[in-house]
Scaffold this motif. Structure first.
Motif, PDB file in Angstrom:
ATOM      1  N   ARG A 173       0.817  -1.220   0.000  1.00 48.36           N
ATOM      2  CA  ARG A 173       0.000   0.000   0.000  1.00 48.36           C
ATOM      3  C   ARG A 173       0.849   1.267   0.000  1.00 48.36           C
ATOM      4  O   ARG A 173       1.815   1.384   0.740  1.00 48.36           O
ATOM      5  N   ALA A 174       0.446   2.213  -0.848  1.00 47.20           N
ATOM      6  CA  ALA A 174       1.014   3.562  -0.821  1.00 47.20           C
ATOM      7  C   ALA A 174      -0.157   4.533  -0.880  1.00 47.20           C
ATOM      8  O   ALA A 174      -0.792   4.679  -1.928  1.00 47.20           O
ATOM      9  N   GLU A 175      -0.462   5.156   0.239  1.00 49.21           N
ATOM     10  CA  GLU A 175      -1.582   6.100   0.260  1.00 49.21           C
ATOM     11  C   GLU A 175      -1.147   7.440   0.817  1.00 49.21           C
ATOM     12  O   GLU A 175      -0.034   7.591   1.308  1.00 49.21           O
ATOM     13  N   GLY A 176      -2.035   8.423   0.698  1.00 56.63           N
ATOM     14  CA  GLY A 176      -1.662   9.778   1.064  1.00 56.63           C
ATOM     15  C   GLY A 176      -0.745  10.409   0.029  1.00 56.63           C
ATOM     16  O   GLY A 176      -0.001  11.350   0.333  1.00 56.63           O
ATOM     17  N   LEU A 177      -0.814   9.913  -1.206  1.00 57.83           N
ATOM     18  CA  LEU A 177       0.097  10.367  -2.256  1.00 57.83           C
ATOM     19  C   LEU A 177      -0.143  11.814  -2.667  1.00 57.83           C
ATOM     20  O   LEU A 177       0.740  12.446  -3.256  1.00 57.83           O
ATOM     21  N   ALA A 178      -1.320  12.333  -2.372  1.00 52.78           N
ATOM     22  CA  ALA A 178      -1.635  13.715  -2.749  1.00 52.78           C
ATOM     23  C   ALA A 178      -1.437  14.697  -1.597  1.00 52.78           C
ATOM     24  O   ALA A 178      -1.792  15.866  -1.702  1.00 52.78           O
ATOM     25  N   TYR A 179      -0.841  14.235  -0.504  1.00 55.91           N
ATOM     26  CA  TYR A 179      -0.710  15.075   0.691  1.00 55.91           C
ATOM     27  C   TYR A 179       0.546  15.936   0.698  1.00 55.91           C
ATOM     28  O   TYR A 179       0.830  16.606   1.683  1.00 55.91           O
ATOM     29  N   GLY A 180       1.314  15.901  -0.383  1.00 56.26           N
ATOM     30  CA  GLY A 180       2.535  16.698  -0.444  1.00 56.26           C
ATOM     31  C   GLY A 180       3.717  15.838  -0.820  1.00 56.26           C
ATOM     32  O   GLY A 180       3.645  14.597  -0.818  1.00 56.26           O
ATOM     33  N   ASP A 181       4.831  16.486  -1.149  1.00 53.31           N
ATOM     34  CA  ASP A 181       6.008  15.767  -1.636  1.00 53.31           C
ATOM     35  C   ASP A 181       6.575  14.788  -0.604  1.00 53.31           C
ATOM     36  O   ASP A 181       6.888  13.642  -0.937  1.00 53.31           O
ATOM     37  N   GLU A 182       6.712  15.225   0.623  1.00 53.99           N
ATOM     38  CA  GLU A 182       7.310  14.349   1.632  1.00 53.99           C
ATOM     39  C   GLU A 182       6.423  13.160   1.969  1.00 53.99           C
ATOM     40  O   GLU A 182       6.907  12.012   1.996  1.00 53.99           O
ATOM     41  N   PRO A 183       5.107  13.385   2.225  1.00 50.99           N
ATOM     42  CA  PRO A 183       4.243  12.220   2.461  1.00 50.99           C
ATOM     43  C   PRO A 183       4.240  11.251   1.273  1.00 50.99           C
ATOM     44  O   PRO A 183       4.194  10.030   1.465  1.00 50.99           O
ATOM     45  N   ARG A 184       4.315  11.790   0.060  1.00 52.16           N
ATOM     46  CA  ARG A 184       4.339  10.930  -1.131  1.00 52.16           C
ATOM     47  C   ARG A 184       5.614  10.085  -1.151  1.00 52.16           C
ATOM     48  O   ARG A 184       5.548   8.872  -1.367  1.00 52.16           O
ATOM     49  N   ARG A 185       6.745  10.733  -0.918  1.00 57.87           N
ATOM     50  CA  ARG A 185       8.007   9.994  -0.899  1.00 57.87           C
ATOM     51  C   ARG A 185       7.996   8.915   0.182  1.00 57.87           C
ATOM     52  O   ARG A 185       8.442   7.784  -0.035  1.00 57.87           O
ATOM     53  N   ASN A 186       7.475   9.274   1.349  1.00 58.32           N
ATOM     54  CA  ASN A 186       7.434   8.314   2.455  1.00 58.32           C
ATOM     55  C   ASN A 186       6.518   7.137   2.137  1.00 58.32           C
ATOM     56  O   ASN A 186       6.823   5.982   2.477  1.00 58.32           O
ATOM     57  N   ALA A 187       5.385   7.420   1.505  1.00 58.86           N
ATOM     58  CA  ALA A 187       4.433   6.353   1.160  1.00 58.86           C
ATOM     59  C   ALA A 187       5.040   5.383   0.153  1.00 58.86           C
ATOM     60  O   ALA A 187       4.912   4.158   0.284  1.00 58.86           O
ATOM     61  N   ILE A 188       5.700   5.935  -0.860  1.00 59.10           N
ATOM     62  CA  ILE A 188       6.320   5.083  -1.879  1.00 59.10           C
ATOM     63  C   ILE A 188       7.464   4.281  -1.271  1.00 59.10           C
ATOM     64  O   ILE A 188       7.610   3.078  -1.535  1.00 59.10           O
ATOM     65  N   ALA A 189       8.270   4.930  -0.430  1.00 57.87           N
ATOM     66  CA  ALA A 189       9.384   4.228   0.224  1.00 57.87           C
ATOM     67  C   ALA A 189       8.869   3.104   1.115  1.00 57.87           C
ATOM     68  O   ALA A 189       9.463   2.017   1.173  1.00 57.87           O
ATOM     69  N   GLY A 190       7.768   3.343   1.800  1.00 57.07           N
ATOM     70  CA  GLY A 190       7.175   2.310   2.645  1.00 57.07           C
ATOM     71  C   GLY A 190       6.704   1.118   1.832  1.00 57.07           C
ATOM     72  O   GLY A 190       6.896  -0.038   2.233  1.00 57.07           O
ATOM     73  N   ALA A 191       6.097   1.396   0.682  1.00 53.05           N
ATOM     74  CA  ALA A 191       5.642   0.317  -0.190  1.00 53.05           C
ATOM     75  C   ALA A 191       6.833  -0.462  -0.752  1.00 53.05           C
ATOM     76  O   ALA A 191       6.804  -1.689  -0.838  1.00 53.05           O
ATOM     77  N   GLN A 192       7.871   0.252  -1.121  1.00 53.35           N
ATOM     78  CA  GLN A 192       9.072  -0.410  -1.649  1.00 53.35           C
ATOM     79  C   GLN A 192       9.722  -1.282  -0.587  1.00 53.35           C
ATOM     80  O   GLN A 192      10.220  -2.374  -0.890  1.00 53.35           O
ATOM     81  N   ALA A 193       9.723  -0.813   0.664  1.00 51.46           N
ATOM     82  CA  ALA A 193      10.273  -1.616   1.755  1.00 51.46           C
ATOM     83  C   ALA A 193       9.445  -2.877   1.958  1.00 51.46           C
ATOM     84  O   ALA A 193       9.977  -3.956   2.239  1.00 51.46           O
ATOM     85  N   SER A 194       8.131  -2.749   1.808  1.00 50.13           N
ATOM     86  CA  SER A 194       7.248  -3.902   1.929  1.00 50.13           C
ATOM     87  C   SER A 194       7.543  -4.930   0.835  1.00 50.13           C
ATOM     88  O   SER A 194       7.570  -6.137   1.095  1.00 50.13           O
ATOM     89  N   ILE A 195       7.783  -4.448  -0.378  1.00 52.54           N
ATOM     90  CA  ILE A 195       8.131  -5.346  -1.488  1.00 52.54           C
ATOM     91  C   ILE A 195       9.446  -6.056  -1.193  1.00 52.54           C
ATOM     92  O   ILE A 195       9.563  -7.282  -1.349  1.00 52.54           O
ATOM     93  N   ALA A 196      10.430  -5.297  -0.761  1.00 51.89           N
ATOM     94  CA  ALA A 196      11.753  -5.876  -0.480  1.00 51.89           C
ATOM     95  C   ALA A 196      11.686  -6.940   0.607  1.00 51.89           C
ATOM     96  O   ALA A 196      12.327  -7.986   0.509  1.00 51.89           O
ATOM     97  N   SER A 197      10.858  -6.670   1.627  1.00 56.02           N
ATOM     98  CA  SER A 197      10.782  -7.609   2.752  1.00 56.02           C
ATOM     99  C   SER A 197      10.132  -8.931   2.349  1.00 56.02           C
ATOM    100  O   SER A 197      10.441  -9.986   2.903  1.00 56.02           O
TER     101      SER A 197
END
Length: 202
Positions: A173-197
């Motif tokens: 999951r990557a949500e809150g993508l429209a909440y600003g640049d930092e929340p978007r980066r964090n959401a994508i990074a969290g999803a990528q970490a989930s994939i890696a794990s």
């Protein structure tokens, strides 16, 4: 192993769900080199929505179908074959107006077929497509997972898959993508970490 990769975003290269689903499939293929990937882009190669023409085509003997009916029947048959033939499925599912894209719903309508992927019995419905693993790549501009606004999105997909007999379901999951640049980066990074794990131990 056969892996079916579904994308449904209309945003092309600007799509986060496409980016993450591609990264997930690449990680899966790297972890299991023998994986055979079938890709279906529901936006670029849209499946027509279920209609009376679809039902008529399905109910008409093959030898009596006209060209349009043959096309309609082939859409359904190909979608069912890909779905049933897959050992695992990755579904890119962005949220559009509190639900899944209509393109993804059109695909669901082609694979949810009584007698093929589910059946009704004296004890109620029974899914016939079990034994598959599904990973849903869920993206949204807002925060909806676990909320009433998410019921027609992730919860709906899980409900349909359960109905078809699939219980091994995970969500990246990557949500809150429209909440600003930092929340978007964090959401994508969290999803990528989930994939890696998921493939770290592979």
């Amino acid at each position: 192993m056969k892996l079916l990769h579904i994308d449904s975003s209309i945003l092309g290269d600007n799509s986060t769900s496409r980016q993450l689903s591609a990264e997930l499939v690449a990680a899966w293929a790297a972890a299991e080199p023998g994986v055979e990937v079938t890709y279906r882009d529901l936006a670029a190669d849209a499946i027509s929505h279920l209609s009376s023409a679809s039902l008529v085509a399905a109910g008409t003997p093959a030898e009596l179908r006209d060209a349009a009916q043959k096309h309609e029947a082939a859409l359904g048959e190909q979608s069912i074959e890909e779905f049933l033939g897959a050992d695992a499925i990755v579904i890119g599912a962005p949220m559009y107006n509190f639900s899944i894209p209509s393109q993804l719903k059109a695909w669901i309508d082609r694979i949810a077929v009584a007698g093929k992927t589910f059946r009704y019995t004296e004890n109620g419905p029974e899914g016939l497509a079990g034994g598959k693993k599904v990973i849903i790549v869920s993206t949204a501009g807002g925060i909806h997972a676990g909320q009433p606004t998410g019921i027609a999105h992730e919860s709906y997909l899980e409900l349909v898959l359960n109905f078809l007999g699939i219980t091994d379901i995970e969500v990246v999951r990557a949500e809150g993508l429209a909440y600003g640049d930092e929340p978007r980066r964090n959401a994508i990074a969290g999803a990528q970490a989930s994939i890696a794990s998921q493939f770290a131990a592979a």
